[in-house]
Design a protein around this motif. Structure first.
Motif, short mmCIF file in Angstrom:
data_model
loop_
_atom_site.label_atom_id
_atom_site.label_comp_id
_atom_site.label_asym_id
_atom_site.label_seq_id
_atom_site.Cartn_x
_atom_site.Cartn_y
_atom_site.Cartn_z
N PHE A 293 0.84 -1.19 0.00
CA PHE A 293 0.00 0.00 0.00
C PHE A 293 0.88 1.25 0.00
O PHE A 293 1.98 1.24 0.55
N ALA A 294 0.38 2.31 -0.61
CA ALA A 294 1.10 3.59 -0.64
C ALA A 294 0.08 4.72 -0.62
O ALA A 294 -1.11 4.51 -0.93
N SER A 295 0.54 5.89 -0.26
CA SER A 295 -0.29 7.10 -0.30
C SER A 295 0.62 8.30 -0.25
O SER A 295 1.84 8.16 -0.12
N ARG A 296 0.04 9.47 -0.31
CA ARG A 296 0.82 10.68 -0.09
C ARG A 296 1.28 10.67 1.36
O ARG A 296 0.52 10.35 2.26
N PRO B 45 -13.78 15.04 10.12
CA PRO B 45 -12.90 13.88 9.96
C PRO B 45 -11.82 14.12 8.89
O PRO B 45 -12.00 14.90 7.97
N LEU B 46 -10.72 13.39 9.05
CA LEU B 46 -9.61 13.42 8.10
C LEU B 46 -9.83 12.29 7.10
O LEU B 46 -9.99 11.14 7.49
N LYS B 47 -9.84 12.63 5.81
CA LYS B 47 -10.08 11.63 4.77
C LYS B 47 -8.87 11.57 3.84
O LYS B 47 -8.33 12.60 3.46
N PHE B 48 -8.47 10.35 3.50
CA PHE B 48 -7.39 10.17 2.54
C PHE B 48 -7.54 8.79 1.91
O PHE B 48 -8.32 7.97 2.36
N ARG B 49 -6.76 8.55 0.86
CA ARG B 49 -6.85 7.27 0.15
C ARG B 49 -5.49 6.58 0.16
O ARG B 49 -4.45 7.22 0.18
N VAL B 50 -5.55 5.27 0.13
CA VAL B 50 -4.35 4.45 -0.03
C VAL B 50 -4.52 3.65 -1.31
O VAL B 50 -5.64 3.28 -1.68
N ILE B 51 -3.41 3.41 -1.99
CA ILE B 51 -3.43 2.74 -3.29
C ILE B 51 -2.60 1.46 -3.20
O ILE B 51 -1.51 1.47 -2.64
N LEU B 52 -3.11 0.38 -3.75
CA LEU B 52 -2.41 -0.89 -3.78
C LEU B 52 -1.44 -0.91 -4.96
O LEU B 52 -1.82 -0.61 -6.08
N VAL C 183 2.09 -1.59 8.03
CA VAL C 183 1.62 -0.63 9.03
C VAL C 183 1.77 0.79 8.49
O VAL C 183 2.80 1.15 7.93
N LEU C 184 0.71 1.58 8.71
CA LEU C 184 0.70 3.00 8.39
C LEU C 184 0.65 3.75 9.71
O LEU C 184 -0.26 3.54 10.52
N GLU C 185 1.63 4.61 9.93
CA GLU C 185 1.68 5.38 11.17
C GLU C 185 1.29 6.82 10.87
O GLU C 185 1.81 7.45 9.96
N LEU C 186 0.35 7.33 11.66
CA LEU C 186 -0.12 8.70 11.52
C LEU C 186 0.40 9.51 12.69
O LEU C 186 0.23 9.12 13.85
N LYS C 187 1.06 10.63 12.39
CA LYS C 187 1.63 11.48 13.43
C LYS C 187 1.01 12.86 13.35
O LYS C 187 1.06 13.51 12.32
N ARG C 188 0.42 13.29 14.44
CA ARG C 188 -0.18 14.62 14.58
C ARG C 188 -1.15 14.95 13.44
O ARG C 188 -1.28 16.09 13.04
N ASN D 22 -1.08 14.95 10.37
CA ASN D 22 -0.68 15.57 9.11
C ASN D 22 0.52 14.88 8.46
O ASN D 22 0.99 15.32 7.44
N SER D 23 1.00 13.80 9.05
CA SER D 23 2.14 13.11 8.48
C SER D 23 1.91 11.60 8.52
O SER D 23 1.59 11.05 9.57
N LEU D 24 2.08 10.96 7.37
CA LEU D 24 1.94 9.51 7.28
C LEU D 24 3.31 8.88 7.09
O LEU D 24 4.15 9.40 6.36
N SER D 25 3.51 7.74 7.71
CA SER D 25 4.76 7.00 7.56
C SER D 25 4.41 5.54 7.31
O SER D 25 3.82 4.88 8.17
N TRP D 26 4.80 5.02 6.14
CA TRP D 26 4.53 3.64 5.77
C TRP D 26 5.71 2.76 6.15
O TRP D 26 6.85 3.10 5.88
N LYS D 27 5.44 1.63 6.74
CA LYS D 27 6.45 0.60 6.97
C LYS D 27 6.32 -0.40 5.82
O LYS D 27 5.22 -0.64 5.32
#
Length: 172
Positions: free
Chosen positions: A60-63, A75-82, A152-157, A159-164
């Motif tokens: 999975f990936a995203s901005r 709510p915060l909305k975003f998309r993830v792409i396979l 795992v997708l980690e969300l920080k504050r 406004n920042s996403l971090s993909w493992k």
């Protein structure tokens, strides 16, 4: 019995019959060799498809940047792409604090092909703000060879996403 096969000059009615049988034999041999070649090619193709699936697991990936806003929308909305390969049996879970709700538009019964999109929504039910939103979203799924992965997708504050990177937890 008069053998006319080796008489010279060759008789057309005899050699025509031999010619027909030779043609049948050549055709049958060619068909048998083509069938063997096709079976070998099928084996090779299967090996290559399995190698590709092992080397390129579904990911999975995203901005990574959801915006620099100090007060992200609730709510915060975003998309993830396979990416890379298809998957099946996707389970999405999270470890956000109490009061945060994660929803998605994925139906558990469907498999996903590459470039499929899943829309996620994170909302805070106890406060109108998401600024202190920290947590992880876990994607657990099987690839088409039935290998089980977790990403795992980690969300920080908020406004920042971090993909493992995905890691395999079991083999087929």
């Amino acid at each position: 019995m008069d053998n006319q096969l080796f008489e010279f000059p060759f008789k057309a009615e005899v050699w025509g019959t031999v010619s027909d049988w030779v043609m049948v034999l050549v055709t049958a041999t060619t068909a048998w060799l083509l069938l063997r070649t096709l079976n070998e090619q099928k084996k090779f193709t299967k090996i290559e498809l399995e190698r590709y699936a092992r080397e390129n697991p579904p990911t999975f990936a995203s901005r990574n940047d959801l915006g620099n806003s100090r007060n992200p929308p609730n709510p915060l909305k975003f998309r993830v792409i396979l990416k890379n390969n298809g998957l099946k049996n996707l389970v999405i879970s999270n470890d956000f604090p109490v009061g945060f709700e994660i929803t998605h538009d994925y139906s558990n019964s469907e498999s996903l092909i590459p470039d499929s999109q899943v829309y996620l929504t994170i909302s805070n039910k106890t406060s109108p703000e998401l600024k202190d939103c920290n947590g992880k979203i876990k994607f657990e799924y099987d690839d088409m060879l039935n290998n089980r992965y977790i990403q795992v997708l980690e969300l920080k504050r908020a406004n920042s996403l971090s993909w493992k990177p995905p890691y395999k937890i079991s083999n087929s």
